[in-house]
Design an enzyme around this catalytic site. Structure first.
Site, PDB file in Angstrom:
ATOM      1  N   GLY A  43       0.859  -1.371  -0.113  1.00 23.89           N
ATOM      2  CA  GLY A  43       0.114  -0.130  -0.200  1.00 23.89           C
ATOM      3  C   GLY A  43       0.990   1.088  -0.141  1.00 23.89           C
ATOM      4  O   GLY A  43       1.574   1.593  -0.906  1.00 23.89           O
ATOM      5  N   SER A 115       6.960  -3.762  -2.427  1.00 19.76           N
ATOM      6  CA  SER A 115       6.199  -2.634  -2.590  1.00 19.76           C
ATOM      7  C   SER A 115       6.538  -1.545  -1.681  1.00 19.76           C
ATOM      8  O   SER A 115       7.552  -1.436  -1.146  1.00 19.76           O
ATOM      9  CB  SER A 115       4.998  -3.013  -3.201  1.00 19.76           C
ATOM     10  OG  SER A 115       4.160  -1.901  -3.767  1.00 19.76           O
ATOM     11  N   TRP A 116       5.321  -1.236  -1.192  1.00 22.55           N
ATOM     12  CA  TRP A 116       5.426  -0.281   0.063  1.00 22.55           C
ATOM     13  C   TRP A 116       6.182  -1.010   1.261  1.00 22.55           C
ATOM     14  O   TRP A 116       6.702  -0.567   1.961  1.00 22.55           O
ATOM     15  CB  TRP A 116       3.854   0.217   0.534  1.00 22.55           C
ATOM     16  CG  TRP A 116       4.088   0.485   1.855  1.00 22.55           C
ATOM     17  CD1 TRP A 116       3.484   0.119   3.140  1.00 22.55           C
ATOM     18  CD2 TRP A 116       4.881   1.939   2.288  1.00 22.55           C
ATOM     19  NE1 TRP A 116       3.779   0.868   4.205  1.00 22.55           N
ATOM     20  CE2 TRP A 116       4.443   1.754   3.717  1.00 22.55           C
ATOM     21  CE3 TRP A 116       5.322   2.992   1.662  1.00 22.55           C
ATOM     22  CZ2 TRP A 116       4.904   3.038   4.716  1.00 22.55           C
ATOM     23  CZ3 TRP A 116       5.723   4.151   2.617  1.00 22.55           C
ATOM     24  CH2 TRP A 116       5.636   4.075   3.789  1.00 22.55           C
ATOM     25  N   ASP A 270       7.410  -4.926 -13.847  1.00 25.39           N
ATOM     26  CA  ASP A 270       6.726  -4.048 -12.881  1.00 25.39           C
ATOM     27  C   ASP A 270       6.328  -2.879 -13.276  1.00 25.39           C
ATOM     28  O   ASP A 270       7.063  -1.697 -13.560  1.00 25.39           O
ATOM     29  CB  ASP A 270       7.615  -4.293 -11.789  1.00 25.39           C
ATOM     30  CG  ASP A 270       6.912  -3.667 -10.405  1.00 25.39           C
ATOM     31  OD1 ASP A 270       5.997  -2.918 -10.624  1.00 25.39           O
ATOM     32  OD2 ASP A 270       7.464  -3.951  -9.523  1.00 25.39           O
ATOM     33  N   HIS A 298       4.591  -6.902 -10.911  1.00 21.36           N
ATOM     34  CA  HIS A 298       4.770  -6.035  -9.668  1.00 21.36           C
ATOM     35  C   HIS A 298       4.424  -7.205  -8.457  1.00 21.36           C
ATOM     36  O   HIS A 298       5.206  -7.189  -7.399  1.00 21.36           O
ATOM     37  CB  HIS A 298       3.831  -4.798  -9.563  1.00 21.36           C
ATOM     38  CG  HIS A 298       3.941  -4.419  -8.271  1.00 21.36           C
ATOM     39  ND1 HIS A 298       5.171  -3.562  -7.632  1.00 21.36           N
ATOM     40  CD2 HIS A 298       2.949  -4.298  -7.143  1.00 21.36           C
ATOM     41  CE1 HIS A 298       4.696  -3.251  -6.468  1.00 21.36           C
ATOM     42  NE2 HIS A 298       3.680  -3.641  -6.205  1.00 21.36           N
TER      43      HIS A 298
HETATM   44  N1  STX Z   1       1.713   0.960  -3.905  1.00 21.50           N
HETATM   45  C1  STX Z   1       2.237  -0.403  -3.963  1.00 21.50           C
HETATM   46  C2  STX Z   1       1.761  -1.235  -3.068  1.00 21.50           C
HETATM   47  O1  STX Z   1       2.421  -1.396  -2.118  1.00 21.50           O
HETATM   48  C3  STX Z   1       2.386   2.184  -4.523  1.00 21.50           C
HETATM   49  C4  STX Z   1       0.778  -2.146  -3.486  1.00 21.50           C
HETATM   50  N2  STX Z   1       0.104  -2.096  -4.742  1.00 21.50           N
HETATM   51  N3  STX Z   1      -0.888  -2.690  -4.653  1.00 21.50           N
HETATM   52  C5  STX Z   1      -0.991  -3.495  -3.379  1.00 21.50           C
HETATM   53  O2  STX Z   1       0.005  -2.829  -2.677  1.00 21.50           O
HETATM   54  C6  STX Z   1      -2.023  -4.257  -2.876  1.00 21.50           C
HETATM   55  C7  STX Z   1      -1.591  -5.915  -3.194  1.00 21.50           C
HETATM   56  C8  STX Z   1      -2.208  -4.339  -1.339  1.00 21.50           C
HETATM   57  C9  STX Z   1      -3.312  -4.017  -3.711  1.00 21.50           C
END
Ligand code: STX
Length: 318
Positions: A43, A115-116, A270, A298
């Site tokens: 997120g 990711s986050w 990604d 991603h």
């Molecule tokens: N946000 C990227 C991230 O962490 C920039 C992310 N993108 N989608 C998600 O997390 C979920 C899988 C939680 C929907």
């Protein structure tokens, strides 16, 4: 190819009071006597999930998952109409990790996230390097303006012009010059319908672009209204503030990680967190193993990505 370990259930769960009126859901699964590992979800504003337990050998790891402030099963939930995000920042989440580690009586733990989750993992490890035994990171994201512009201000529209139209749709034409700001207003509009429409459009853009091929079940799951509004509000809040980082902070300070065994896993295709950020991190943290997965986007649950993550957690288990 390595793939998910079998499904497991937590042997313990709890709600930790981290202050500011915030209660954090946490759980432990696997081997209570095993090597401690924590998984950081994405997120910001996503949630822990049962699949995240399954990148660790449950016989060897004490697997800790938790929901970051305001999302998942943590309370209060950021989808509530009057939700106040003032005490939800990167540095609050770093402090929450320390509170959770101490609460669980853990000295050092393996930190894994994508990711986050990679952002938070880097911020945590650079702040508390002595608490991190290893770092396993995927889909590297550091919230630099160039990264936010790519995914939320029009760069990725070059790849997904059709989906981009749907992302623009809730935003009045006059406000499309700065979409993060415009969404910030919509997501806190007095009208619940406006908030929900914006949240769903935001979450749908993200969930339909994170895999190499679109996955309708994933998109449906992430467009559930309460999830979507909390996810969109929290992400938007963090992005408006650049994650409360100094320019290029996480990559600039990667030298602090030199002594921590690390693995970087990045999908070549990604589109959410493109490979240049992982590459920049690799250049400033050359000691970490670097894996560019040639046929992945991603999300973490894609074959090549999963293989590289589990190979790393298996290697670090002993
Ligand atoms: N946000 C990227 C991230 O962490 C920039 C992310 N993108 N989608 C998600 O997390 C979920 C899988 C939680 C929907």
């Amino acid at each position: 190819m390595r793939t998910f370990y079998p499904e497991i259930e937590p042997y313990e769960t709890g709600m930790l009071d981290v202050g500011d009126g915030q209660m954090i859901y946490w759980e432990a699964s696997g081997n209570p006597e095993g090597k401690p590992a924590v998984y950081l979800h994405g997120g910001p504003g996503g949630a822990s999930s049962a699949a995240q337990r399954r990148v660790f050998d449950p016989a060897k790891y004490r697997i800790v998952l938790f929901d970051q402030r305001g999302c998942g099963q943590s309370t209060p939930h950021a989808s509530a109409p009057q939700a106040d995000l003032a005490t939800n920042t990167t540095w609050h989440l770093v402090a929450d990790l320390e509170k959770l580690r101490e609460h669980l009586g853990i000295d050092r733990w393996l930190v894994c996230g994508g990711s986050w989750g990679s952002t938070l993992g880097l911020a945590y490890a650079e702040t508390h390097p002595s608490k991190v035994s290893e770092l396993v990171l995927r889909g590297i994201f550091t919230l630099r303006p160039v990264e936010l512009d790519w995914f939320y201000e029009g760069g990725a529209a070059a790849i997904y012009p059709d989906l981009w139209e749907a992302f623009l749709a809730p935003v009045p034409e006059a406000e499309r010059g700065h979409l993060i700001e415009a969404y910030g207003r919509l997501l806190h509009d007095p009208d619940g319908f406006v908030r929900e429409r914006a949240g769903i459009a935001w979450a749908t853009w993200e969930s339909s672009t994170i895999t190499l091929l679109q996955e309708p079940d994933k998109i449906a799951h992430f467009s559930e209204p309460a999830f979507a509004v909390a996810f969109a509000r929290i992400e938007n809040h963090f992005f408006k503030h650049g994650g409360w980082f100094e320019p290029n902070q996480l990559i600039r300070d990667a030298g602090l990680l030199a002594h921590i065994p690390g693995v970087i896993v990045q999908g070549r295709y990604d589109m959410c967190t493109p490979a240049f950020t992982a590459w920049d991190l690799h250049k400033n943290w050359p000691e970490a193993d670097f894996h560019m997965i040639p046929d992945a986007g991603h999300a973490f649950d894609q074959p090549g990505i999963l293989h590289a993550i589990i190979e790393a957690t298996d290697r670090f288990a002993d």
